[in-house]
Design a protein around this motif. Structure first.
Motif, PDB file in Angstrom:
ATOM      1  N   VAL A 294       0.837  -1.203   0.000  1.00  0.00           N
ATOM      2  CA  VAL A 294       0.000   0.000   0.000  1.00  0.00           C
ATOM      3  C   VAL A 294       0.875   1.258   0.000  1.00  0.00           C
ATOM      4  N   PHE A 295       0.421   2.293  -0.723  1.00  0.00           N
ATOM      5  CA  PHE A 295       0.936   3.643  -0.518  1.00  0.00           C
ATOM      6  C   PHE A 295       0.079   4.240   0.589  1.00  0.00           C
ATOM      7  N   GLU A 296       0.685   4.604   1.701  1.00  0.00           N
ATOM      8  CA  GLU A 296      -0.058   5.181   2.827  1.00  0.00           C
ATOM      9  C   GLU A 296       0.475   6.582   3.081  1.00  0.00           C
ATOM     10  N   PHE A 328      -1.407  15.569   1.822  1.00  0.00           N
ATOM     11  CA  PHE A 328      -2.398  14.551   1.501  1.00  0.00           C
ATOM     12  C   PHE A 328      -2.487  13.489   2.586  1.00  0.00           C
ATOM     13  N   ASN A 329      -3.689  12.923   2.738  1.00  0.00           N
ATOM     14  CA  ASN A 329      -3.929  11.779   3.604  1.00  0.00           C
ATOM     15  C   ASN A 329      -4.723  10.742   2.824  1.00  0.00           C
ATOM     16  N   GLY A 330      -4.362   9.488   2.949  1.00  0.00           N
ATOM     17  CA  GLY A 330      -5.116   8.450   2.253  1.00  0.00           C
ATOM     18  C   GLY A 330      -4.246   7.268   1.915  1.00  0.00           C
ATOM     19  N   SER A 331      -4.803   6.331   1.169  1.00  0.00           N
ATOM     20  CA  SER A 331      -4.048   5.146   0.783  1.00  0.00           C
ATOM     21  C   SER A 331      -4.475   4.675  -0.591  1.00  0.00           C
ATOM     22  N   VAL A 332      -3.520   4.100  -1.308  1.00  0.00           N
ATOM     23  CA  VAL A 332      -3.746   3.556  -2.648  1.00  0.00           C
ATOM     24  C   VAL A 332      -2.944   2.266  -2.756  1.00  0.00           C
ATOM     25  N   SER A 333      -3.517   1.246  -3.346  1.00  0.00           N
ATOM     26  CA  SER A 333      -2.811  -0.021  -3.524  1.00  0.00           C
ATOM     27  C   SER A 333      -1.591   0.164  -4.418  1.00  0.00           C
TER      28      SER A 333
END
Length: 368
Positions: A294-296, A328-333
């Motif tokens: 994950v990109f966190e 930024f805040n969030g997550s991307v596979s």
């Protein structure tokens, strides 16, 4: 219900600040419109979710909140759209207006093994290496090269866009992030300690051996353990080195610090560099995101995000003009294509495009 009111309700529900009455309305809507939701294909749901997600959650402020949605919240999104009779295509028109970004898929397993003066490109279809007295094999037992002399020291390195795993001769398990390396002996027999050196970012699950400490040398520091799980982030572009301990105990000695070794306890992180040393409670989810695929991002600057993007998708990044300073805040596979991540980032008044220099070099151009 008007579209604007539904937007507010949806946002309040996702943020967890909706009243009991509002929650009841949303949950009742889920039950009433479950059949309509199930009729949508998963691709269609994902497409709608991505576009509306970005429209609702990105604000034109210095801090950009990209909320992490649960599966229930994703369902609520589609249901609310149906309840209020929004035209779904309206939420997809933004995609058509967005500049087309050349897509790049993540590469995954890829590494180079150096044994003496021999350089081997490893099979990307394999999951990793196993080092033993009998030589070097892939984890599935197949031989890497019959001509490798097992007595020589070895260096395993991943290029940008690559990652790999190796099990050392003592049973220690090692994971390498992109643009990283580890140097190690083919055997620790006869040595007083198990010493390796690393660059980039590496995660260790060290096999226990009280008679023979395990020592990891990285940029500006040395980590000494007996048996433990920890992560070392020593990428040069950060200016600091972060050691995150998950299990056991580690002793960190800094090259430019005469204050003695620093002892870490589980769930602590040591940040060293720029003349400062800080021990703090570790955000394990953030530190281990790369290993978990994950990109966190938590209050992450655009530059720090694109540094990771460059390593993972094998790109150079060039900034042109006054690019807004965003957080930024969030997550991307990490399995996602590059376009998925860039599309989300582009909603903050930032444009991206790919330029190709020659046959292989790709450059990501970032503009306001």
């Amino acid at each position: 219900m008007k579209k604007e009111d539904a937007k507010v309700l949806l946002k309040r529900y996702i943020e967890g600040v909706a009243s009991d009455e509002e929650k009841l309305f949303v949950e009742k809507s889920i039950l009433e419109f479950n059949e309509d939701y199930m009729e949508l294909s998963q691709d269609r749901i994902d497409e709608i979710k991505e576009e509306v997600y970005a429209k609702l959650s990105v604000h034109r402020e210095k801090k950009i909140k990209l909320y992490i949605w649960t599966s229930v919240a994703a369902a609520v999104l589609v249901i609310i759209l149906a309840v209020t009779h929004w035209e779904l295509e309206e939420n997809l028109q933004l995609m058509a207006k967005t500049e087309v970004i050349e897509d790049i898929a993540p590469i995954g397993n890829r590494a180079i093994l150096m044994v003496g003066d021999k350089v081997l490109t490893l099979n990307g279809g394999k999951q990793g290496l196993n080092v033993s007295r009998d030589g070097v094999q892939y984890l599935d037992g197949s031989v890497v090269d019959n001509n490798i002399t097992s007595q020589l020291s070895q260096t395993l390195s991943t290029p940008r866009g690559g990652q790999y795993r190796v099990v050392l001769s003592d049973g220690t398990k090692v994971w390498l992030n992109a643009a990283s390396s580890i140097s190690y002996p083919s055997s620790f027999d006869g040595a007083k300690e198990r010493r390796v050196s690393v660059t980039g970012e590496v995660y260790f699950e060290v096999a226990k051996d009280r008679a023979k400490p395990f020592v990891v040398a990285s940029r500006g520091q040395s980590i000494r353990v007996l048996g433990t799980h920890f992560n070392v982030n020593a990428y040069g572009d950060y200016g600091t080195t972060a050691t995150t301990l998950l299990e056991g105990s580690v002793s960190v000695s800094l090259v430019d610090n005469d204050g003695g070794a620093k002892i870490l306890k589980p769930m602590q992180q040591l940040i060293a560099g720029n003349g400062r040393t800080v021990i703090r409670t570790a955000d394990v989810e953030l530190a281990m995101a790369w290993k978990n695929g994950v990109f966190e991002f938590k209050d992450a600057s655009l530059k720090s995000i694109l540094n990771e993007v460059a390593r993972w998708y094998d790109l150079d990044v060039e900034y042109r003009g006054e690019v807004p300073d965003r957080v930024f805040n969030g997550s991307v596979s990490r399995k996602s294509n590059l376009s998925v991540l860039l599309k989300i980032l582009s909603y903050s008044d930032i444009k991206f495009r790919i330029e190709t220099d020659g046959a292989t070099t790709k450059k990501l151009i970032v503009e306001p």
